[in-house]
Design a protein around this motif. Structure first.
Motif, PDB file in Angstrom:
ATOM      1  N   ARG A  44       0.841  -1.201   0.000  1.00 53.86           N
ATOM      2  CA  ARG A  44       0.000   0.000   0.000  1.00 53.86           C
ATOM      3  C   ARG A  44       0.881   1.259   0.000  1.00 53.86           C
ATOM      4  N   ASN A  45       1.885   1.270   0.880  1.00 51.06           N
ATOM      5  CA  ASN A  45       2.767   2.435   0.953  1.00 51.06           C
ATOM      6  C   ASN A  45       3.546   2.625  -0.343  1.00 51.06           C
ATOM      7  N   LEU A  48       1.235   4.101  -2.966  1.00 47.06           N
ATOM      8  CA  LEU A  48       0.950   5.509  -2.687  1.00 47.06           C
ATOM      9  C   LEU A  48       2.146   6.389  -3.033  1.00 47.06           C
ATOM     10  N   SER A  51       2.891   6.671  -6.730  1.00 43.42           N
ATOM     11  CA  SER A  51       1.907   7.519  -7.402  1.00 43.42           C
ATOM     12  C   SER A  51       2.229   8.998  -7.212  1.00 43.42           C
ATOM     13  N   LEU A  63      -4.827   5.518  -9.095  1.00 45.84           N
ATOM     14  CA  LEU A  63      -4.335   4.766  -7.943  1.00 45.84           C
ATOM     15  C   LEU A  63      -5.436   3.853  -7.425  1.00 45.84           C
ATOM     16  N   ARG A 341       2.329  16.023   0.318  1.00 47.96           N
ATOM     17  CA  ARG A 341       2.097  14.595   0.068  1.00 47.96           C
ATOM     18  C   ARG A 341       3.390  13.808   0.288  1.00 47.96           C
TER      19      ARG A 341
END
Length: 638
Positions: A44-45, A48, A51, A63, A341
């Motif tokens: 997941r990380n 993210l 992206s 995503l 982000r």
């Protein structure tokens, strides 16, 4: 530490002009929360963070997190449609993957695989993804960061499910890159990201860098961070080049930080430089500047040009302190949301896991990565207790990675307990850690903490070199050149140096340049290539060596313009040797070359006198301005 399975697939097309002129689309998938298997910590990380990076490089990113079987089909349908009109198509997948009967499969988050029939009905074949990508006319780059073991245990052995992912074919304009060598494991990493994804994130923004050169940097970083237990590799049929950032090549992150800090007279950034690069090319100048006092520190960051330079460095280096400074000082900047982000994706120091702390405190400088410059032994000695605590915890949490034991050994040696350090080095070396092998070999060579044993040292160097240690290749090559333990073996030594050079060792490349320059191998023209590549890869003294050949025409055609480019790159990045050469020994350089340097300094706005190829006060001042904050990549483009 959990083993992880992840697949990254990229498809790209190179067109003329800037990267922003291309239509770039990306599908990024991260599957962590599996219903049938234990959750994976980092996919997941990784998804993210990739992206965020891709958006910053001009990609239109879709995503998807924890994609189910039904949704996977719909997502790939839309992805294929988008690929048809895109110049650059990128697919990133983080999650479980496996092979069966020679085909690769990606595992959706809700997959229920209990029989041979489920292999095809509950998963997505990688060939389905490749078919969608082939609707683009771009070059296809496929990166596979897979755990290379079977997530189902013995359940599906009869279905032909094998270890890792199968090697994919080599159709034209494909590059397949794997996060680890065949039949091996890829690890989750020491924190938020896998070792592989972390290395990609730290290299992806490097300007003017071809994707294959980027992969050399990624491979070098992963090998160093895992002690050789994980070595990315690839096979390619590319017919054209691709750069994520096609702007002119810049200087190193280290020199960028120094120039930004000293140009602004910013004590906070200069202190960051001194802390991060204790053996950096500009360390003496940075320390001297800090010691002169605030009366010479004319201003701190605040100008618009400062914002652009700080942002370029912050996103490229992923240094949290730089991103924090950027957000604090430029809250209205167009890039501030992307900076926030990135901050969300980079853990705070107090949140770091033991593995990350261990690596930060104890990594050998010869194992430096884009994220970690390594720690000199004397500095490690000052923090030996903290390093021992962190590395002990990391070794306990990740027993499958002996590299933490090797780092614990180095910290233990720095604390003064050499007998225990030797025991730890032997343990880590016996389990395949490359740094431990090299360090133990050096102890045998010198008889430090052990009885001298040149034969044991050579065997350790040989074993580590065969497994991919560039340091071992260089040390073993030196032993062969010197005839340690037997006759000289020049041919084998040169072969070792060339292998280390191809795999990214700037030290080996520079040594090859010296041998070629002296006529012992190859030709002077090869020496020029060696010195140029060595400088690009981190041996900054290569700039001066290359400039000398070009200025004198020593075995190559005289080229004052190219010599000037080498000199100005060296002036910005080396330890001050080029500036001293051009100011104190200017009579050793041709007037044509000095004039070419003057022309570029004038184009940058620093040299205002006559372009005459002669040194003088204005020339010296212009060089100082260039070194201390004035690097302009555009004036070095021929």
């Amino acid at each position: 530490m959990l083993l992880r399975c992840l697949v990254i697939v990229l498809s790209v097309l190179v067109l003329g002009g800037q990267a922003t002129a291309e239509q770039r689309v990306a599908l990024v998938i991260g599957n962590s929360e599996y219903q049938q298997f234990d959750p994976l910590e980092n996919p997941r990380n990784d998804a993210l963070d990739i992206s965020v990076a891709l958006r910053g490089l001009g990609f239109d990113v879709t995503l998807e997190i924890d994609v189910t079987t039904d949704r996977m089909d719909a997502v790939l349908d839309r992805f294929g449609a988008a690929a048809e009109t895109a110049d650059v198509v990128l697919f990133f997948y983080a999650g479980h993957g496996f092979q069966a009967a020679g085909r690769n499969y990606l595992v959706p988050a809700d997959a229920a695989i209990r029989s041979a029939e489920d292999v095809t009905t509950q998963t997505t074949g990688l060939d389905r993804v490749l078919a969608a990508m082939e609707r683009s006319r771009g070059v296809k780059l496929v990166l596979l960061d897979a755990c290379r073991d079977n997530p189902f245990g013995a359940t599906l052995e009869d279905a032909g499910v094998g270890s890792g992912l199968a090697r994919v074919g080599t159709a034209a304009d494909f590059l397949f890159a794997y996060a680890t060598q065949p039949d091996n494991v890829a690890y989750d990493g020491t924190g938020r990201n896998s070792f592989f994804t972390e290395a990609v994130l730290h290299h992806i923004y490097t300007p003017g860098q071809d994707i294959q050169q980027m992969m050399i940097g990624v491979r070098r970083d992963v090998l160093a961070a895992t002690g050789g237990k994980q070595i990315p590799w690839e096979n390619s049929s590319l017919t054209r080049a691709f750069q994520f950032d096609d702007s002119p090549p810049s200087i190193s992150e280290e020199s960028m930080l120094y120039q930004l800090a000293v140009n602004a007279g910013d004590p906070q950034l200069l202190t960051l430089y001194v802390d991060r690069y204790p053996e950096g090319s500009h360390i003496e100048e940075a320390v001297a500047f800090l010691q002169t006092g605030p009366e010479t520190q004319t201003r701190s960051l605040g100008l618009a040009d400062d914002a652009d330079r700080l942002w370029d460095l912050a996103r490229r280096s992923r240094m949290r302190p730089l991103l924090e400074v950027f957000v604090e000082r430029y809250p209205e900047d167009p890039n501030v949301e992307e900076a926030r982000r990135l901050l969300d994706a980079i853990p705070r120091p107090e949140d770091a896991l033991p593995g990350a702390i261990c690596q930060r405190l104890a990594t050998h400088p010869r194992d430096a990565t884009a994220d970690n410059p390594g720690v000199p032994f004397d500095r490690l000695a000052q923090n030996a207790l903290s390093a021992i605590q962190a590395c002990s915890a990391a070794a306990a949490q990740s027993p499958e990675l002996p590299h933490y034991v090797a780092l614990l050994a180095r910290a233990t040696a720095a604390s003064g307990d050499l007998p225990q350090a030797v025991r730890l080095y032997r343990d880590a070396a016996g389990r395949g850690d490359l740094r431990a092998m090299v360090s133990l070999a050096q102890l045998y060579e010198t008889g430090t903490g052990v009885a001298p044993d040149p034969a044991a040292a050579l065997q350790l160097y040989r074993t580590a070199a065969e497994a991919g240690s560039q340091d071992a290749m260089i040390n073993f090559a030196i032993s062969l050149l010197e005839g340690s333990g037997g006759p000289q073996e020049v041919e084998d030594a040169v072969a070792l140096l060339k292998r280390a050079s191809v795999e990214g060792s700037s030290k080996a490349t520079y040594n090859l340049g010296v041998l070629a320059q002296d006529g012992r191998i190859d030709t002077p023209r090869d020496a020029l290539d060696y010195f140029t590549r060595a400088a690009r890869d981190g041996a900054r003294e290569g700039y001066l060596a290359a400039a000398i050949l070009l200025d004198e025409g020593r075995g190559v055609e005289r080229d004052p313009d190219r010599a000037a480019v080498m000199l100005l790159r060296g002036a910005a990045e080396d330890r001050g040797d080029v500036v001293r050469q051009l100011t104190e020994n200017a009579d050793q350089w041709s007037r044509d070359t000095i004039a070419a340097v003057q022309e570029r300094l004038q184009a940058a706005g620093y040299y205002t006198s006559t372009i005459d190829g002669l040194p003088g006060r204005n020339f010296s001042a212009a060089l100082a301005q260039w070194r201390n904050g004035g690097f302009v990549a555009e004036v070095l483009v021929n």
